[in-house]
Design a protein around this motif. Structure first.
Motif, PDB file in Angstrom:
ATOM      1  N   MET A  82       0.832  -1.198   0.000  1.00  0.00           N
ATOM      2  CA  MET A  82       0.000   0.000   0.000  1.00  0.00           C
ATOM      3  C   MET A  82       0.867   1.248   0.000  1.00  0.00           C
ATOM      4  O   MET A  82       0.569   2.218  -0.670  1.00  0.00           O
ATOM      5  N   ALA A  83       1.963   1.223   0.728  1.00  0.00           N
ATOM      6  CA  ALA A  83       2.845   2.383   0.791  1.00  0.00           C
ATOM      7  C   ALA A  83       3.540   2.623  -0.539  1.00  0.00           C
ATOM      8  O   ALA A  83       3.971   3.724  -0.816  1.00  0.00           O
ATOM      9  N   GLN A  84       3.656   1.587  -1.352  1.00  0.00           N
ATOM     10  CA  GLN A  84       4.327   1.709  -2.634  1.00  0.00           C
ATOM     11  C   GLN A  84       3.406   2.242  -3.727  1.00  0.00           C
ATOM     12  O   GLN A  84       3.871   2.619  -4.782  1.00  0.00           O
ATOM     13  N   GLU A  85       2.096   2.250  -3.471  1.00  0.00           N
ATOM     14  CA  GLU A  85       1.164   2.752  -4.457  1.00  0.00           C
ATOM     15  C   GLU A  85       1.187   4.274  -4.464  1.00  0.00           C
ATOM     16  O   GLU A  85       1.386   4.904  -3.442  1.00  0.00           O
ATOM     17  N   HIS A  86       0.958   4.830  -5.639  1.00  0.00           N
ATOM     18  CA  HIS A  86       0.876   6.279  -5.769  1.00  0.00           C
ATOM     19  C   HIS A  86      -0.578   6.688  -5.868  1.00  0.00           C
ATOM     20  O   HIS A  86      -1.419   5.947  -6.381  1.00  0.00           O
ATOM     21  N   ILE A 109       0.245   9.745  -9.707  1.00  0.00           N
ATOM     22  CA  ILE A 109       1.065  10.939  -9.497  1.00  0.00           C
ATOM     23  C   ILE A 109       2.482  10.461  -9.189  1.00  0.00           C
ATOM     24  O   ILE A 109       2.888  10.324  -8.033  1.00  0.00           O
ATOM     25  N   GLU A 110       3.217  10.192 -10.251  1.00  0.00           N
ATOM     26  CA  GLU A 110       4.576   9.662 -10.121  1.00  0.00           C
ATOM     27  C   GLU A 110       5.361   9.972 -11.375  1.00  0.00           C
ATOM     28  O   GLU A 110       4.804  10.322 -12.409  1.00  0.00           O
ATOM     29  N   VAL A 152       6.915  14.864 -10.401  1.00  0.00           N
ATOM     30  CA  VAL A 152       5.627  15.366  -9.944  1.00  0.00           C
ATOM     31  C   VAL A 152       5.353  14.858  -8.524  1.00  0.00           C
ATOM     32  O   VAL A 152       5.746  13.751  -8.174  1.00  0.00           O
ATOM     33  N   HIS A 153       4.727  15.699  -7.666  1.00  0.00           N
ATOM     34  CA  HIS A 153       4.386  15.225  -6.325  1.00  0.00           C
ATOM     35  C   HIS A 153       3.000  15.650  -5.864  1.00  0.00           C
ATOM     36  O   HIS A 153       2.515  15.173  -4.846  1.00  0.00           O
ATOM     37  N   GLN A 187       4.399   9.236  -1.255  1.00  0.00           N
ATOM     38  CA  GLN A 187       5.795   8.878  -1.535  1.00  0.00           C
ATOM     39  C   GLN A 187       6.590  10.059  -2.064  1.00  0.00           C
ATOM     40  O   GLN A 187       7.715  10.314  -1.634  1.00  0.00           O
ATOM     41  N   ASN A 188       6.013  10.785  -3.000  1.00  0.00           N
ATOM     42  CA  ASN A 188       6.748  11.890  -3.600  1.00  0.00           C
ATOM     43  C   ASN A 188       6.866  13.081  -2.659  1.00  0.00           C
ATOM     44  O   ASN A 188       7.868  13.794  -2.688  1.00  0.00           O
TER      45      ASN A 188
END
Length: 189
Positions: free
Chosen positions: A18-22, A30-31, A80-81, A176-177
């Motif tokens: 889940m933490a790896q999903e954007h 958004i990556e 992008v973030h 993440q970003n």
């Protein structure tokens, strides 16, 4: 003991996944590079109108309404973030609240109840002039946010640049970003 360890490993894997999903905007994660993300928005019919301070601005359709859409990049301008949607400003409180309520209903339907919600208007008057004046003073707080897989979505009514006008704003913040940007900023100081 082995079953507990196995269950724990499955849980850790699920949390890590889940933490790896954007977070996505208009179905686009958004990556990645600012150039690539912006091209995908153009492919969906948005029109680029310029770039300033690592934010590329577009105009176009968002859920059937005209809006300005800003895409923000990391401090080096490469990745992008976040994305911000800004609807046309209005000098009518009722218009702002109706737009806010519509989007709050949409996001609640998709993501469940907001993780945070403040809807406070201290005005004791219900006239449009008083309500818009309170918004201009910054004493009106209308905001909801949803913590979702990959980040956070924030919805708010904010004062606009034109006096006694307001606008509805939606922000998509990819976890993440944002964390990468914060780490880069920390490394810089």
């Amino acid at each position: 003991m082995k079953r507990i360890l196995a269950a724990f490993l499955v849980l850790v894997s699920a949390v890590y996944a889940m933490a790896q999903e954007h977070l996505s905007f208009k179905g686009i994660p958004i990556e990645g590079s600012m150039t690539s993300f912006c091209q995908k928005l153009k492919d969906q019919g948005l029109t680029e109108i310029g770039t300033t301070n690592n934010v590329t601005m577009f105009v176009g359709n968002f859920t059937g309404r005209q809006a300005s859409i800003g895409v923000s990049a990391t401090s080096n301008g490469k990745n992008v973030h976040g994305v911000i949607v800004i609807f046309d400003s209005s000098d009518e409180w009722k218009t702002l609240v109706n737009t806010y309520d519509y989007y709050k209903g949409l996001y609640t339907r998709k993501y469940g109840n907001p993780s945070d919600c403040i809807e406070n208007n201290p005005s004791r008057h219900d006239s449009n002039t008083f309500l818009m004046s309170e918004l201009a003073k910054g004493t009106v707080n209308y905001a909801s946010s949803w913590e979702v897989t990959g980040g956070e979505i924030e919805l708010s009514i904010e004062k606009a640049t034109t006096p006694l006008n307001g606008t509805v704003v939606i922000k998509y913040l990819d976890a993440q970003n944002i964390e990468m940007k914060l780490q880069n900023d920390l490394d810089e100081i």
